[in-house]
Design a protein around this motif. Structure first.
Motif, short mmCIF file in Angstrom:
data_model
loop_
_atom_site.label_atom_id
_atom_site.label_comp_id
_atom_site.label_asym_id
_atom_site.label_seq_id
_atom_site.Cartn_x
_atom_site.Cartn_y
_atom_site.Cartn_z
N HIS A 79 5.87 -5.43 14.45
CA HIS A 79 6.23 -6.69 15.11
C HIS A 79 7.23 -7.50 14.28
CE1 HIS A 79 5.65 -10.28 17.59
NE2 HIS A 79 5.55 -10.96 16.46
N LEU A 80 7.02 -7.54 12.98
CA LEU A 80 7.88 -8.33 12.10
C LEU A 80 9.06 -7.53 11.55
CD1 LEU A 80 5.05 -10.14 10.09
CD2 LEU A 80 6.43 -11.09 11.95
N LYS A 81 9.11 -6.25 11.96
CA LYS A 81 10.19 -5.36 11.53
C LYS A 81 10.26 -5.29 10.00
CE LYS A 81 13.04 -5.87 15.67
NZ LYS A 81 11.97 -6.54 16.45
N ARG A 82 9.08 -5.03 9.40
CA ARG A 82 8.99 -4.87 7.95
C ARG A 82 8.59 -3.43 7.63
NH1 ARG A 82 8.11 -9.95 5.67
NH2 ARG A 82 9.30 -11.45 6.93
N THR A 83 8.80 -3.04 6.41
CA THR A 83 8.40 -1.71 5.96
C THR A 83 7.26 -1.77 4.95
OG1 THR A 83 10.10 -1.73 4.23
CG2 THR A 83 10.69 -0.74 6.36
N THR A 84 7.02 -2.96 4.39
CA THR A 84 5.99 -3.11 3.37
C THR A 84 5.15 -4.34 3.66
OG1 THR A 84 7.51 -2.17 1.73
CG2 THR A 84 5.55 -3.27 0.89
N VAL A 85 3.85 -4.22 3.43
CA VAL A 85 2.95 -5.36 3.64
C VAL A 85 3.23 -6.42 2.58
CG1 VAL A 85 0.55 -6.13 3.76
CG2 VAL A 85 1.18 -3.85 4.60
N ASP A 86 3.46 -7.66 3.06
CA ASP A 86 3.65 -8.78 2.15
C ASP A 86 2.81 -9.95 2.66
OD1 ASP A 86 4.99 -9.76 4.38
OD2 ASP A 86 6.99 -9.45 3.52
N GLU A 87 3.00 -11.14 2.07
CA GLU A 87 2.17 -12.28 2.45
C GLU A 87 2.38 -12.69 3.89
OE1 GLU A 87 1.63 -15.57 -0.13
OE2 GLU A 87 2.16 -14.43 -1.93
N GLU A 88 3.59 -12.58 4.40
CA GLU A 88 3.83 -12.93 5.80
C GLU A 88 3.11 -11.96 6.74
OE1 GLU A 88 7.50 -13.82 8.93
OE2 GLU A 88 7.93 -13.30 6.85
N VAL A 89 3.12 -10.70 6.39
CA VAL A 89 2.39 -9.70 7.19
C VAL A 89 0.89 -10.02 7.17
CG1 VAL A 89 1.72 -7.27 7.33
CG2 VAL A 89 4.11 -7.89 6.91
N LEU A 90 0.37 -10.35 5.99
CA LEU A 90 -1.05 -10.68 5.89
C LEU A 90 -1.39 -11.92 6.69
CD1 LEU A 90 -2.09 -10.02 2.17
CD2 LEU A 90 -2.59 -8.66 4.20
#
Length: 236
Positions: free
Chosen positions: A212-223
């Motif tokens: 959804h956030l178009k990320r490849t690594t879990v970060d604080e925003e993903v959490l």
């Protein structure tokens, strides 16, 4: 499935229980991997001898007899009279060695526990019994003095420690293998709490968050995206 200290200890304990034809109790809070660990261990130790049974809440004696009848694949109609039924079960359990696994054991009454003890005490049956249950299972079984005095091993499952979380989660799923350890610890503080079932929910949502956030690594925003959907989570 990943190998944890609790899983290794379960396998070691159940090997003893099988060798001794004994009884054991595996207990702890929900979601810590008790049933998974027991089942995985028995697939290694006694795959052909294991008989798993699980009951609805607060089963009656007839429920236990009936479920065992079906699990042991006994032929013909179920006996009507308890004495006849118990004789049939004992005869079947005397034919060869079996490991009986009773899940959600905390729901059973004194009468039900007495049936398990009666089957195990019979000099002709060849069985080991493993009770698996929730956090209050230990207290429930300890109240049954006749049964608990026969239990050889007790194993309590605890939440994963932060050190175990850092070791286990990168193996559990690729998204955690690529995440910083501080992010994994943050996820544990906010939502995982050392509980495998909670971590499964976090992981499912984290995978979706990355897309959804178009990320490849879990970060604080993903959490933050994950915790917002889990609801009721304490801030770190």
């Amino acid at each position: 499935m990943v190998v944890t200290e609790a899983l290794q200890r379960t396998q070691d304990n159940l090997a003893i229980v099988i060798d001794e034809r004994a009884m054991a109790c595996v207990h702890g809070d929900s979601g810590l991997g008790k049933t998974l660990s027991v089942n995985a261990s028995l697939r290694e130790l006694a795959p052909a001898e294991t008989v798993r049974v699980q009951f609805r809440s607060h089963p009656y004696l007839r429920d236990i007899r009936g479920v065992l009848f079906d699990a042991l694949e006994l032929p013909g109609p179920k006996p009507i009279h308890p004495l006849e039924f118990d004789t049939l079960l004992k005869d079947k359990l005397s034919e060869r060695f079996r490991v009986l696994v009773c899940d959600e054991a905390q729901w059973m009454s004194t009468e039900c526990f007495e049936l398990w003890r009666h089957l195990w005490d019979d000099p002709h049956t060849d069985i080991a019994i493993i009770f698996v249950g929730g956090a209050n299972c230990y207290k429930v079984l300890q109240r049954e003095a006749m049964l608990s005095s026969r239990v050889l091993l007790w194993q309590k499952f605890e939440p994963l420690t932060p050190a175990e979380v850092m070791a286990v989660m990168p193996v559990y799923h690729p998204i955690w293998a690529e995440a910083d350890l501080e992010i994994i610890l943050l996820a544990n503080r906010r939502a995982g709490h050392g509980n495998f079932r909670a971590w499964a929910r976090v992981t499912v949502l984290a995978v979706r968050a990355l897309k959804h956030l178009k990320r490849t690594t879990v970060d604080e925003e993903v959490l933050a995206w994950v915790c917002d959907r889990l609801g009721g989570q304490e801030p770190a």
